[in-house]
Design a protein around this motif. Structure first.
Motif, PDB file in Angstrom:
ATOM      1  N   GLY A 108       0.176  10.998   8.980  1.00  0.00           N
ATOM      2  CA  GLY A 108       0.697  10.699   7.886  1.00  0.00           C
ATOM      3  C   GLY A 108       2.228  11.121   7.723  1.00  0.00           C
ATOM      4  O   GLY A 108       2.786  10.159   6.401  1.00  0.00           O
ATOM      5  N   MET A 138       0.322  -0.978   0.131  1.00  0.00           N
ATOM      6  CA  MET A 138      -0.129   0.312  -0.171  1.00  0.00           C
ATOM      7  C   MET A 138       1.000   1.600   0.191  1.00  0.00           C
ATOM      8  O   MET A 138       1.177   2.296  -0.623  1.00  0.00           O
ATOM      9  CB  MET A 138      -0.397  -0.040   1.180  1.00  0.00           C
ATOM     10  CG  MET A 138      -2.094  -0.640   1.148  1.00  0.00           C
ATOM     11  SD  MET A 138      -3.462  -1.116   3.174  1.00  0.00           S
ATOM     12  CE  MET A 138      -2.530  -0.533   4.075  1.00  0.00           C
ATOM     13  N   LEU A 139       1.147   1.236   1.094  1.00  0.00           N
ATOM     14  CA  LEU A 139       2.337   2.048   1.020  1.00  0.00           C
ATOM     15  C   LEU A 139       3.329   2.777  -0.112  1.00  0.00           C
ATOM     16  O   LEU A 139       3.737   3.720  -0.724  1.00  0.00           O
ATOM     17  CB  LEU A 139       3.522   2.568   2.168  1.00  0.00           C
ATOM     18  CG  LEU A 139       2.747   2.597   3.483  1.00  0.00           C
ATOM     19  CD1 LEU A 139       4.323   2.419   4.563  1.00  0.00           C
ATOM     20  CD2 LEU A 139       2.693   3.663   3.576  1.00  0.00           C
ATOM     21  N   GLU A 176       4.906   9.251  -5.097  1.00  0.00           N
ATOM     22  CA  GLU A 176       5.557  10.282  -4.010  1.00  0.00           C
ATOM     23  C   GLU A 176       3.748  11.122  -3.713  1.00  0.00           C
ATOM     24  O   GLU A 176       4.087  12.115  -2.967  1.00  0.00           O
ATOM     25  CB  GLU A 176       6.332  11.189  -4.543  1.00  0.00           C
ATOM     26  CG  GLU A 176       7.446  10.867  -5.984  1.00  0.00           C
ATOM     27  CD  GLU A 176       8.447  10.341  -4.634  1.00  0.00           C
ATOM     28  OE1 GLU A 176       8.071  10.854  -3.412  1.00  0.00           O
ATOM     29  OE2 GLU A 176       8.721   9.657  -5.195  1.00  0.00           O
ATOM     30  N   ALA A 177       2.674  10.508  -3.510  1.00  0.00           N
ATOM     31  CA  ALA A 177       2.037  11.082  -3.057  1.00  0.00           C
ATOM     32  C   ALA A 177       2.192  11.273  -1.293  1.00  0.00           C
ATOM     33  O   ALA A 177       2.593  10.673  -0.725  1.00  0.00           O
ATOM     34  CB  ALA A 177       0.851  10.439  -3.156  1.00  0.00           C
ATOM     35  N   LYS A 178       1.655  12.613  -1.055  1.00  0.00           N
ATOM     36  CA  LYS A 178       0.925  13.493  -0.093  1.00  0.00           C
ATOM     37  C   LYS A 178       0.826  12.754   0.775  1.00  0.00           C
ATOM     38  O   LYS A 178      -1.074  12.628   0.411  1.00  0.00           O
ATOM     39  CB  LYS A 178       1.459  14.814   0.314  1.00  0.00           C
ATOM     40  CG  LYS A 178       0.772  15.103   1.723  1.00  0.00           C
ATOM     41  CD  LYS A 178       0.967  17.012   1.994  1.00  0.00           C
ATOM     42  CE  LYS A 178       0.880  17.196   3.028  1.00  0.00           C
ATOM     43  NZ  LYS A 178       0.294  18.568   3.065  1.00  0.00           N
ATOM     44  N   LEU A 179       0.856  11.858   1.919  1.00  0.00           N
ATOM     45  CA  LEU A 179      -0.507  10.844   2.783  1.00  0.00           C
ATOM     46  C   LEU A 179      -1.218  12.041   3.928  1.00  0.00           C
ATOM     47  O   LEU A 179      -0.111  12.559   4.484  1.00  0.00           O
ATOM     48  CB  LEU A 179       0.626   9.880   3.244  1.00  0.00           C
ATOM     49  CG  LEU A 179       0.840   8.367   2.054  1.00  0.00           C
ATOM     50  CD1 LEU A 179       1.970   7.870   3.036  1.00  0.00           C
ATOM     51  CD2 LEU A 179       0.471   8.592   1.255  1.00  0.00           C
ATOM     52  N   ARG A 191       7.664   4.672   4.381  1.00  0.00           N
ATOM     53  CA  ARG A 191       7.673   4.420   2.531  1.00  0.00           C
ATOM     54  C   ARG A 191       9.297   4.934   1.748  1.00  0.00           C
ATOM     55  O   ARG A 191       9.443   3.845   1.977  1.00  0.00           O
ATOM     56  CB  ARG A 191       6.828   5.236   2.167  1.00  0.00           C
ATOM     57  CG  ARG A 191       6.081   4.956   0.748  1.00  0.00           C
ATOM     58  CD  ARG A 191       5.226   6.454   0.026  1.00  0.00           C
ATOM     59  NE  ARG A 191       6.210   7.637   0.177  1.00  0.00           N
ATOM     60  CZ  ARG A 191       5.602   8.643  -0.231  1.00  0.00           C
ATOM     61  NH1 ARG A 191       3.395   8.515  -0.222  1.00  0.00           N
ATOM     62  NH2 ARG A 191       5.520   9.963  -0.193  1.00  0.00           N
ATOM     63  N   ILE A 193       5.193   8.134   5.928  1.00  0.00           N
ATOM     64  CA  ILE A 193       6.026   8.809   4.541  1.00  0.00           C
ATOM     65  C   ILE A 193       7.064   8.611   5.080  1.00  0.00           C
ATOM     66  O   ILE A 193       8.209   7.199   3.696  1.00  0.00           O
ATOM     67  CB  ILE A 193       6.087  10.204   4.002  1.00  0.00           C
ATOM     68  CG1 ILE A 193       4.374  10.809   3.731  1.00  0.00           C
ATOM     69  CG2 ILE A 193       6.981  10.963   3.647  1.00  0.00           C
ATOM     70  CD1 ILE A 193       4.131  12.313   2.893  1.00  0.00           C
ATOM     71  N   THR A 203       1.549   3.983  -3.329  1.00  0.00           N
ATOM     72  CA  THR A 203       1.331   5.559  -3.214  1.00  0.00           C
ATOM     73  C   THR A 203       1.740   6.379  -3.525  1.00  0.00           C
ATOM     74  O   THR A 203       1.828   7.511  -4.493  1.00  0.00           O
ATOM     75  CB  THR A 203       0.939   6.176  -1.527  1.00  0.00           C
ATOM     76  OG1 THR A 203       2.918   5.556  -0.904  1.00  0.00           O
ATOM     77  CG2 THR A 203       0.161   5.263  -1.276  1.00  0.00           C
TER      78      THR A 203
END
Length: 84
Positions: free
Chosen positions: A63, A31-32, A37-40, A70, A67, A35
């Motif tokens: 969040g 899942m991580l 480079e999305a901001k979580l 990740r 990150i 994502t």
């Protein structure tokens, strides 16, 4: 919250995400990494420390921890790929 208590709390929360059982870790890893480079952001109005406060003004500590995890997973994957 004192700085020492906050640091301890953050470290415990971080380690919780790093030390999951294998099946959970595999799902969390997928899942991580999925994502990109999305901001979580943990989005809820119920908390402005761990979450974004519902309006983006919260600290979003959860969040940011995700990150960081990740990024570590990516580094581990890169190290493993380099060993091949």
């Amino acid at each position: 919250m004192s700085e020492t208590v906050e640091r301890t709390s953050l470290n415990l929360r971080y380690q919780t995400y790093r030390l999951r059982d294998d099946a959970c870790e595999a799902r969390l890893r997928a899942m991580l990494l999925g994502t990109g480079e999305a901001k979580l952001v943990e989005h809820t109005a119920n908390d402005d420390y761990w979450d974004d406060g519902g309006d983006g003004t919260g600290k979003n500590v959860l969040g940011r921890i995700l990150i960081d995890v990740r990024e570590e997973l990516r580094a581990e994957d890169g190290a493993v790929a380099g060993e091949r």
